[in-house]
Design a protein around this motif. Sequence first.
Motif, mmCIF file in Angstrom:
data_model
loop_
_atom_site.group_PDB
_atom_site.id
_atom_site.type_symbol
_atom_site.label_atom_id
_atom_site.label_comp_id
_atom_site.label_asym_id
_atom_site.label_seq_id
_atom_site.Cartn_x
_atom_site.Cartn_y
_atom_site.Cartn_z
ATOM 1 N N UNK A 84 13.369 35.726 4.446
ATOM 2 C CA UNK A 84 12.389 36.482 3.673
ATOM 3 C C UNK A 84 13.078 37.432 2.712
ATOM 4 N N UNK A 85 12.559 37.525 1.517
ATOM 5 C CA UNK A 85 13.060 38.484 0.536
ATOM 6 C C UNK A 85 12.872 39.894 1.084
ATOM 7 N N UNK A 86 13.951 40.687 1.180
ATOM 8 C CA UNK A 86 13.811 42.059 1.713
ATOM 9 C C UNK A 86 12.782 42.891 0.966
ATOM 10 N N UNK A 87 12.491 42.515 -0.274
ATOM 11 C CA UNK A 87 11.515 43.265 -1.042
ATOM 12 C C UNK A 87 10.082 42.848 -0.794
ATOM 13 N N UNK A 88 9.869 41.815 0.037
ATOM 14 C CA UNK A 88 8.513 41.347 0.327
ATOM 15 C C UNK A 88 7.765 42.385 1.149
ATOM 16 N N UNK A 89 6.441 42.511 0.941
ATOM 17 C CA UNK A 89 5.662 43.480 1.720
ATOM 18 C C UNK A 89 5.732 43.184 3.220
ATOM 19 N N UNK A 90 5.760 44.233 4.012
ATOM 20 C CA UNK A 90 5.735 44.095 5.460
ATOM 21 C C UNK A 90 4.301 43.912 5.914
ATOM 22 N N UNK A 91 4.137 43.249 7.054
ATOM 23 C CA UNK A 91 2.797 43.072 7.610
ATOM 24 C C UNK A 91 2.864 43.150 9.130
ATOM 25 N N UNK A 112 1.687 57.789 3.064
ATOM 26 C CA UNK A 112 0.979 57.076 1.993
ATOM 27 C C UNK A 112 1.901 56.247 1.102
ATOM 28 N N UNK A 113 3.085 56.758 0.829
ATOM 29 C CA UNK A 113 4.053 56.034 0.013
ATOM 30 C C UNK A 113 4.435 54.709 0.682
ATOM 31 N N UNK A 114 4.696 54.741 1.992
ATOM 32 C CA UNK A 114 5.076 53.531 2.727
ATOM 33 C C UNK A 114 3.932 52.529 2.758
ATOM 34 N N UNK A 115 2.717 53.000 3.053
ATOM 35 C CA UNK A 115 1.581 52.095 3.194
ATOM 36 C C UNK A 115 1.097 51.570 1.845
ATOM 37 N N UNK A 116 1.299 52.325 0.781
ATOM 38 C CA UNK A 116 0.973 51.798 -0.543
ATOM 39 C C UNK A 116 1.879 50.619 -0.892
ATOM 40 N N UNK A 117 3.147 50.704 -0.473
ATOM 41 C CA UNK A 117 4.106 49.629 -0.742
ATOM 42 C C UNK A 117 3.894 48.432 0.174
ATOM 43 N N UNK A 119 0.665 47.284 2.116
ATOM 44 C CA UNK A 119 -0.738 47.466 2.507
ATOM 45 C C UNK A 119 -1.153 46.689 3.753
ATOM 46 N N UNK A 120 -0.378 45.683 4.160
ATOM 47 C CA UNK A 120 -0.724 44.920 5.363
ATOM 48 C C UNK A 120 -0.008 45.442 6.602
ATOM 49 N N UNK A 121 0.721 46.536 6.466
ATOM 50 C CA UNK A 121 1.406 47.145 7.594
ATOM 51 C C UNK A 121 0.468 48.115 8.302
ATOM 52 N N UNK A 122 0.469 48.081 9.640
ATOM 53 C CA UNK A 122 -0.340 48.998 10.447
ATOM 54 C C UNK A 122 0.594 49.856 11.297
ATOM 55 N N UNK A 123 0.389 51.167 11.271
ATOM 56 C CA UNK A 123 1.226 52.102 12.029
ATOM 57 C C UNK A 123 0.411 52.724 13.153
ATOM 58 N N UNK A 282 13.206 44.035 14.582
ATOM 59 C CA UNK A 282 12.498 43.113 13.698
ATOM 60 C C UNK A 282 12.575 43.646 12.271
ATOM 61 N N UNK A 283 12.094 42.847 11.335
ATOM 62 C CA UNK A 283 12.087 43.277 9.941
ATOM 63 C C UNK A 283 11.291 44.567 9.780
ATOM 64 N N UNK A 284 10.145 44.671 10.468
ATOM 65 C CA UNK A 284 9.323 45.891 10.375
ATOM 66 C C UNK A 284 10.091 47.095 10.899
ATOM 67 N N UNK A 285 10.753 46.935 12.054
ATOM 68 C CA UNK A 285 11.476 48.053 12.658
ATOM 69 C C UNK A 285 12.645 48.474 11.777
ATOM 70 N N UNK A 286 13.397 47.504 11.267
ATOM 71 C CA UNK A 286 14.543 47.842 10.411
ATOM 72 C C UNK A 286 14.080 48.566 9.147
ATOM 73 N N UNK A 287 13.001 48.077 8.557
ATOM 74 C CA UNK A 287 12.493 48.699 7.333
ATOM 75 C C UNK A 287 11.995 50.113 7.609
ATOM 76 N N UNK A 288 11.302 50.307 8.735
ATOM 77 C CA UNK A 288 10.803 51.643 9.072
ATOM 78 C C UNK A 288 11.956 52.588 9.365
#
Length: 301
Positions: A84-91, A112-117, A119-123, A282-288
């Motif tokens: 996956x492209x690292x720049x792809x949106x997280x979900x 808000x900055x993270x979730x705007x980038x 939008x399919x990510x849930x925290x 995971x990709x989500x954890x690394x990105x966060x």
Amino acid sequence: MKNLEPLMIFARVAELKSFTQAAESLGIQKGRVSMVVRELEHEIGASLLHRTTRTVQLTEDGRAFYSRARDLLSEADALRSIFTDPGMPLRGRLRVDMPAVLAQSVIIPALPQLLDAHPELEIELSSTDRRVDLVQEGFDCVVRLGPVVDDTLIARPLGQLRMINAASPAYLARFGVPETIEDLLSQKHRMVHYMRNFGAKPEGWEYPSGNGYKTILLPGAVRVNSVPAYHDAGLAGLGLIQGGYSSLVTHIERGALTEVLPDLRPEPLSAAFVVAHRRNLSLRVRAFMEWTEGVLKPYFD
């Protein structure tokens, strides 16, 4: 197993301790959740959950199975994202825990900055001062302040959070502005005591000395056992406090607190990003983790 959906459904029930809430979070019928878990238990030949009218709890077999299931789901998530492209949106959902004052003062205002980038990510953000159990409570990751003493966890240091000394203008008008450690005694300053457990000996006022740090015990009429209450006591003029710059800077900027003894700040507080296992990255954890490090960077020494 034909696919990973039964593991995902079971893991969500285990984490939320509710078939109803698991169904709502996954957007499926409660009956389907119950059926899938029953079929999973039949397939592996073990009871995974204690069911009552009020709650759902993992059995001993369930706890062991849940731990391995979480690893497998994390591996699958990492495998799906390997190209996956690292720049792809997280979900998807990310369950995180961190100290309440850090969440309130730094992380939530930046979310808000993270979730705007993405939008399919849930925290799912738990903010508490207690040490949560990552595996038993189903957290993907936590941010810890201070030493990580559990050697079964994987911790990545983020940095050293700047600590400062502060007091309210009303308090300083009454007792004077200290410029040395000797002034703390001669001007008869008082401190607010933060204590995790009432009845324990107060830790005292920390200051640098030589290559290390020392403490002196100042009097104080107020003892609290939560960081927000500690800060509030300082704002109320009940005594000097020592706290993280990240959580006190807004009070200083609006004039509700004043930094004192800037050359005698207490020892910085280590911040670490913690997971239960390397396979949980995971990709989500690394990105966060990278995002959190960036948000906290201005407050590191």
